[in-house]
Design an enzyme around this catalytic site. Sequence first.
Site, PDB file in Angstrom:
ATOM      1  N   HIS A 115       0.427   4.074  -2.610  1.00  0.00           N
ATOM      2  CA  HIS A 115       0.276   5.425  -2.535  1.00  0.00           C
ATOM      3  C   HIS A 115       1.385   6.534  -2.709  1.00  0.00           C
ATOM      4  CE1 HIS A 115      -3.795   5.260   0.244  1.00  0.00           C
ATOM      5  NE2 HIS A 115      -3.766   4.486  -0.715  1.00  0.00           N
ATOM      6  N   TRP A 124     -10.102  -9.117   2.808  1.00  0.00           N
ATOM      7  CA  TRP A 124     -10.958  -9.225   1.690  1.00  0.00           C
ATOM      8  C   TRP A 124     -10.873 -10.912   1.589  1.00  0.00           C
ATOM      9  CZ3 TRP A 124      -8.030  -4.870   2.090  1.00  0.00           C
ATOM     10  CH2 TRP A 124      -8.382  -3.839   1.691  1.00  0.00           C
ATOM     11  N   HIS A 146      -6.054  -6.264  -3.601  1.00  0.00           N
ATOM     12  CA  HIS A 146      -6.845  -6.511  -2.257  1.00  0.00           C
ATOM     13  C   HIS A 146      -7.204  -7.851  -1.947  1.00  0.00           C
ATOM     14  CE1 HIS A 146      -9.053  -2.261  -2.458  1.00  0.00           C
ATOM     15  NE2 HIS A 146      -7.673  -2.197  -2.132  1.00  0.00           N
ATOM     16  N   ARG A 183       0.822  -1.242   0.007  1.00  0.00           N
ATOM     17  CA  ARG A 183      -0.126   0.174   0.012  1.00  0.00           C
ATOM     18  C   ARG A 183       0.944   1.305   0.017  1.00  0.00           C
ATOM     19  NH1 ARG A 183      -4.354   2.834   3.533  1.00  0.00           N
ATOM     20  NH2 ARG A 183      -5.798   3.286   2.041  1.00  0.00           N
TER      21      ARG A 183
HETATM   22 ZN1  ZEM Z   1      -6.333  -0.452  -1.429  1.00  0.00          ZN
HETATM   23  N1  ZEM Z   1      -7.322   0.026   0.100  1.00  0.00           N
HETATM   24  N2  ZEM Z   1      -7.711   0.907  -2.421  1.00  0.00           N
HETATM   25  N3  ZEM Z   1      -5.252  -0.687  -3.222  1.00  0.00           N
HETATM   26  N4  ZEM Z   1      -4.791  -1.474  -0.487  1.00  0.00           N
HETATM   27  C1  ZEM Z   1      -7.033  -0.486   1.475  1.00  0.00           C
HETATM   28  C2  ZEM Z   1      -5.913  -1.177   1.754  1.00  0.00           C
HETATM   29  C3  ZEM Z   1      -5.229  -1.892   0.844  1.00  0.00           C
HETATM   30  C4  ZEM Z   1      -8.729   1.325  -2.295  1.00  0.00           C
HETATM   31  C5  ZEM Z   1      -9.006   1.697  -0.587  1.00  0.00           C
HETATM   32  O1  ZEM Z   1      -9.932   2.525  -0.278  1.00  0.00           O
HETATM   33  C6  ZEM Z   1      -8.312   0.807   0.306  1.00  0.00           C
HETATM   34  C7  ZEM Z   1      -5.644  -0.300  -4.135  1.00  0.00           C
HETATM   35  C8  ZEM Z   1      -6.755   0.482  -4.744  1.00  0.00           C
HETATM   36  C9  ZEM Z   1      -7.569   0.751  -3.976  1.00  0.00           C
HETATM   37  C10 ZEM Z   1      -3.748  -2.060  -1.018  1.00  0.00           C
HETATM   38  C11 ZEM Z   1      -3.320  -2.090  -2.323  1.00  0.00           C
HETATM   39  C12 ZEM Z   1      -4.037  -1.357  -3.308  1.00  0.00           C
HETATM   40  C13 ZEM Z   1      -8.001   0.069   2.511  1.00  0.00           C
HETATM   41  C14 ZEM Z   1      -7.890  -0.275   3.831  1.00  0.00           C
HETATM   42  C15 ZEM Z   1      -8.910   1.025   1.675  1.00  0.00           C
HETATM   43  C16 ZEM Z   1      -9.846   1.630   2.166  1.00  0.00           C
HETATM   44  C17 ZEM Z   1      -6.774   0.896   4.535  1.00  0.00           C
HETATM   45  C18 ZEM Z   1      -6.656   0.779   6.127  1.00  0.00           C
HETATM   46  O2  ZEM Z   1      -7.801   1.057   6.612  1.00  0.00           O
HETATM   47  O3  ZEM Z   1      -5.690   0.270   6.585  1.00  0.00           O
HETATM   48  C19 ZEM Z   1      -9.560   1.916  -3.053  1.00  0.00           C
HETATM   49  C20 ZEM Z   1     -10.810   2.705  -3.198  1.00  0.00           C
HETATM   50  C21 ZEM Z   1      -8.933   1.601  -4.275  1.00  0.00           C
HETATM   51  C22 ZEM Z   1      -9.485   1.826  -5.679  1.00  0.00           C
HETATM   52  C23 ZEM Z   1      -9.397   0.825  -6.563  1.00  0.00           C
HETATM   53  C24 ZEM Z   1      -4.404  -0.633  -5.469  1.00  0.00           C
HETATM   54  C25 ZEM Z   1      -4.397  -0.094  -6.900  1.00  0.00           C
HETATM   55  C26 ZEM Z   1      -3.545  -1.194  -4.675  1.00  0.00           C
HETATM   56  C27 ZEM Z   1      -2.238  -1.853  -4.926  1.00  0.00           C
HETATM   57  C28 ZEM Z   1      -1.835  -2.226  -6.356  1.00  0.00           C
HETATM   58  C29 ZEM Z   1      -3.418  -2.916   0.020  1.00  0.00           C
HETATM   59  C30 ZEM Z   1      -2.117  -3.954  -0.251  1.00  0.00           C
HETATM   60  C31 ZEM Z   1      -3.965  -3.050   1.201  1.00  0.00           C
HETATM   61  C32 ZEM Z   1      -4.092  -3.213   2.500  1.00  0.00           C
HETATM   62  C33 ZEM Z   1      -3.157  -2.791   3.308  1.00  0.00           C
HETATM   63  C34 ZEM Z   1      -2.975  -3.073   4.831  1.00  0.00           C
HETATM   64  O4  ZEM Z   1      -2.458  -2.195   5.774  1.00  0.00           O
HETATM   65  O5  ZEM Z   1      -3.311  -4.371   5.040  1.00  0.00           O
END
Ligand code: ZEM
Length: 286
Positions: free
Chosen positions: A38, A178, A162, A34
């Site tokens: 970001h 997930w 995810h 993540r």
């Molecule tokens: Zn995420 N993501 N993401 N994402 N994401 C979360 C967690 C993780 C969206 C999103 O709102 C959120 C992509 C795309 C998108 C990862 C990777 C990638 C979380 C939870 C949210 C709310 C955060 C928390 O509470 O800690 C949305 C709306 C997306 C639009 C499509 C893309 C692209 C990613 C990488 C290629 C990963 C690995 C996590 C888990 C993080 C963790 O701390 O476990």
Amino acid sequence: MSQKGDFEAVRKDIAKLLHQPEYDDGSAGPVLVRLAWHSSGTYDAETDTGGSNGAGMRYEHEGGDPANAGLQHARVFLEPAKAAHPWITYADLWTLAGAVAIEEMGGPTIPWNGGRTDYVDDSKLAPRGRLPDGAKGADHLRWIFYRMGFNDQEIVALSGAHNLGRCHSDRSGFEGAWVNNPTRFSNQYFRLLLSLQWKKKTLKNGVQQFVNYDEDSETELMMLPTDIVLTQDKAFRPWVELYARDKDRFFEDFAKVFAKLLELGIQRDERGVITNTDNEKGGYHS
Ligand code: ZEM
């Protein structure tokens, strides 16, 4: 200390620090993925601003963006690697860590190239609000990801990340994982999107997400509204179906699109040296 430019040595140290028995599901991997996302996902193709170059998350403007809540954990996990290899820039370290984490968690090999600098170019600064909001719909996803230069297929492939990690109510307001094994990279996310029944649930904090609830399973799994939308939108859905039945195709497409994400805003010459940053200021280049 390793030799300047010995990214193999850095990779090894990143792989070693992934094991974090006290943290979340026992791995730093998901939050590192993540962080890489970001770092890069602030890019705007039209104005050529944002992106991973400069490692802006070290500063309040980007690091303190509520969208980046929790990513300080990822940055702290990486400090031992930075200490052991002080020549590497944060911009390289954070993107490389995402690639290494995916590979170490059983995912595909992600092509990655170094050379980002930590020089902050104020004219390239991204405003807050460029990262996606999980509460929104298909139009929002397209607005955000088309801005970076991605198409519908790439949006779906990227969302497959995810498979990893979880939501934390004190970070995003959403809660839960997930998939059942959130430290193993696979296409399970796509299979569950199609095979389980997803019902809207309002959490105590008022946030709405989707959950699978069946009497037999002890763990409740979750989906964001933006995840569910991938099954509802006519152009997104065929890609969800393809990735659910063809894991190899998902791995292949994910590797390409994640590599593209990490390169947003970066221009290289034929030797791979980044040309659109100030290499004399705060950077390593070969
Ligand atoms: Zn995420 N993501 N993401 N994402 N994401 C979360 C967690 C993780 C969206 C999103 O709102 C959120 C992509 C795309 C998108 C990862 C990777 C990638 C979380 C939870 C949210 C709310 C955060 C928390 O509470 O800690 C949305 C709306 C997306 C639009 C499509 C893309 C692209 C990613 C990488 C290629 C990963 C690995 C996590 C888990 C993080 C963790 O701390 O476990």
